[in-house]
Design an enzyme around this catalytic site. Structure first.
Site, PDB file in Angstrom:
ATOM      1  N   LYS A 175      43.711  34.599  46.577  1.00 11.31           N
ATOM      2  CA  LYS A 175      43.521  33.627  45.534  1.00 11.31           C
ATOM      3  C   LYS A 175      45.079  33.645  44.974  1.00 11.31           C
ATOM      4  O   LYS A 175      45.500  32.430  44.302  1.00 11.31           O
ATOM      5  CB  LYS A 175      42.577  33.872  44.451  1.00 11.31           C
ATOM      6  CG  LYS A 175      41.313  33.771  44.650  1.00 11.31           C
ATOM      7  CD  LYS A 175      40.352  34.102  43.680  1.00 11.31           C
ATOM      8  CE  LYS A 175      38.808  34.396  44.047  1.00 11.31           C
ATOM      9  NZ  LYS A 175      38.103  34.896  43.096  1.00 11.31           N
ATOM     10  N   GLY A 176      45.905  34.962  45.253  1.00 15.18           N
ATOM     11  CA  GLY A 176      46.876  34.873  44.293  1.00 15.18           C
ATOM     12  C   GLY A 176      48.021  33.891  44.539  1.00 15.18           C
ATOM     13  O   GLY A 176      48.778  33.515  43.615  1.00 15.18           O
ATOM     14  N   ASP A 219      51.707  35.609  47.536  1.00 14.73           N
ATOM     15  CA  ASP A 219      52.151  36.051  46.310  1.00 14.73           C
ATOM     16  C   ASP A 219      53.256  37.330  46.099  1.00 14.73           C
ATOM     17  O   ASP A 219      54.320  36.951  45.628  1.00 14.73           O
ATOM     18  CB  ASP A 219      51.129  35.989  44.911  1.00 14.73           C
ATOM     19  CG  ASP A 219      50.188  37.134  45.164  1.00 14.73           C
ATOM     20  OD1 ASP A 219      50.331  37.663  46.540  1.00 14.73           O
ATOM     21  OD2 ASP A 219      49.234  37.229  44.622  1.00 14.73           O
ATOM     22  N   ASP A 238      54.326  44.177  48.824  1.00 15.29           N
ATOM     23  CA  ASP A 238      54.444  45.504  48.246  1.00 15.29           C
ATOM     24  C   ASP A 238      54.405  46.582  49.478  1.00 15.29           C
ATOM     25  O   ASP A 238      55.457  46.942  50.266  1.00 15.29           O
ATOM     26  CB  ASP A 238      53.725  46.123  47.184  1.00 15.29           C
ATOM     27  CG  ASP A 238      52.135  45.950  47.389  1.00 15.29           C
ATOM     28  OD1 ASP A 238      51.684  45.835  48.261  1.00 15.29           O
ATOM     29  OD2 ASP A 238      51.455  45.760  46.131  1.00 15.29           O
ATOM     30  N   LYS A 289      58.171  43.920  46.102  1.00 21.80           N
ATOM     31  CA  LYS A 289      58.167  45.442  45.702  1.00 21.80           C
ATOM     32  C   LYS A 289      58.628  46.258  47.066  1.00 21.80           C
ATOM     33  O   LYS A 289      57.976  46.826  47.551  1.00 21.80           O
ATOM     34  CB  LYS A 289      56.771  45.843  45.171  1.00 21.80           C
ATOM     35  CG  LYS A 289      56.497  45.247  43.962  1.00 21.80           C
ATOM     36  CD  LYS A 289      55.439  46.135  43.430  1.00 21.80           C
ATOM     37  CE  LYS A 289      54.551  45.431  42.270  1.00 21.80           C
ATOM     38  NZ  LYS A 289      53.266  46.160  42.278  1.00 21.80           N
ATOM     39  N   PHE A 321      53.024  46.921  37.985  1.00 24.99           N
ATOM     40  CA  PHE A 321      52.044  45.979  38.114  1.00 24.99           C
ATOM     41  C   PHE A 321      52.252  44.772  37.280  1.00 24.99           C
ATOM     42  O   PHE A 321      52.528  44.760  36.396  1.00 24.99           O
ATOM     43  CB  PHE A 321      50.775  46.750  37.643  1.00 24.99           C
ATOM     44  CG  PHE A 321      49.521  45.874  38.091  1.00 24.99           C
ATOM     45  CD1 PHE A 321      49.060  45.855  39.201  1.00 24.99           C
ATOM     46  CD2 PHE A 321      48.580  44.995  37.117  1.00 24.99           C
ATOM     47  CE1 PHE A 321      47.834  45.035  39.540  1.00 24.99           C
ATOM     48  CE2 PHE A 321      47.603  44.245  37.340  1.00 24.99           C
ATOM     49  CZ  PHE A 321      47.187  44.567  38.935  1.00 24.99           C
ATOM     50  N   ASP A 328      46.750  38.201  39.436  1.00 28.29           N
ATOM     51  CA  ASP A 328      45.825  38.634  38.371  1.00 28.29           C
ATOM     52  C   ASP A 328      45.518  40.193  38.427  1.00 28.29           C
ATOM     53  O   ASP A 328      45.844  40.878  39.154  1.00 28.29           O
ATOM     54  CB  ASP A 328      44.404  38.046  38.961  1.00 28.29           C
ATOM     55  CG  ASP A 328      44.075  38.807  39.964  1.00 28.29           C
ATOM     56  OD1 ASP A 328      42.738  39.090  39.707  1.00 28.29           O
ATOM     57  OD2 ASP A 328      44.293  38.550  40.963  1.00 28.29           O
ATOM     58  N   ARG A 358      45.861  35.230  35.884  1.00 26.83           N
ATOM     59  CA  ARG A 358      45.951  34.159  36.841  1.00 26.83           C
ATOM     60  C   ARG A 358      46.980  33.002  36.296  1.00 26.83           C
ATOM     61  O   ARG A 358      48.019  32.449  36.838  1.00 26.83           O
ATOM     62  CB  ARG A 358      45.157  33.709  37.666  1.00 26.83           C
ATOM     63  CG  ARG A 358      44.764  34.583  38.744  1.00 26.83           C
ATOM     64  CD  ARG A 358      43.785  33.644  39.737  1.00 26.83           C
ATOM     65  NE  ARG A 358      43.184  34.581  40.460  1.00 26.83           N
ATOM     66  CZ  ARG A 358      43.437  35.640  41.237  1.00 26.83           C
ATOM     67  NH1 ARG A 358      44.579  35.350  41.931  1.00 26.83           N
ATOM     68  NH2 ARG A 358      42.579  36.174  41.937  1.00 26.83           N
TER      69      ARG A 358
END
Length: 176
Positions: free
Chosen positions: A44-45, A101, A104, A132, A153, A160, A166
């Site tokens: 969903k990000g 999104d 990392d 990241k 984070f 989210d 979000r």
């Protein structure tokens, strides 16, 4: 600001995000000029980033979505990539851009690229808003990157923490 009992401070303000999205769209449009592009958002990000990005693209664009999970409800990636929803498009012979999104560890994007490459697209590239690099566990880098960020984070602009944060317009770093 506070989220889930933790302090969160602005890491990247909305105006910088908007400017970066336009820069990324300009570069992608140049790279794919005179081509059709299938943009695959990772739910969903990526949905807010992807919506803003595709509206800025200057090429014929088609849209699809996939959903994968590696975070579940925690602040740390589980390291296990679970494919929840596949794309509905046949990508054979097409130019495909995966939009996510954040990268990392690199495991999720690498797994997606490996899975979609087997479907024989003409080209397959990736675009992420955030990178990241400090957290990379596999040898994989996105083709288009908005911002390199420290190992914090983050929430906001689609990202989210257990479905919270979000819809924030800025990107926030959440304190440990």
């Amino acid at each position: 600001m506070e989220i889930r009992g933790r302090k969160a401070t602005v890491l990247i303000p909305e105006d910088q995000i908007k400017q970066k999205v336009k820069q990324l769209a300009s570069q992608i449009s140049q790279d794919y000029r005179d081509k059709e592009l299938l943009v695959v958002g990772i739910l969903k990000g990526s949905f807010i980033f992807m919506a803003d990005l595709v509206r800025e693209l200057q090429v014929k664009t088609y849209i699809d979505f996939m959903q994968v999970s590696s975070y579940h409800t925690s602040m740390e990636s589980s390291g296990e990539v679970i494919f929840v929803k596949d794309i509905g498009s046949d990508i054979k012979g097409k130019d495909v851009l995966i939009v996510d999104d954040i990268i990392d560890t690199g495991r999720t994007l690498k797994a997606l690229v490996e899975a979609l490459s087997q479907r024989q697209p003409r080209s397959l590239k990736t675009c992420v808003l955030l990178d990241k690099k400090e957290r990379r566990e596999v040898d994989y880098d996105a083709d288009y990157v908005g911002f390199e960020i420290p190992d914090r984070f983050v929430i906001g602009y689609g990202l989210d923490w257990a479905e919270e944060g979000r819809t924030l317009k800025d990107i926030y770093a959440v304190e440990d």
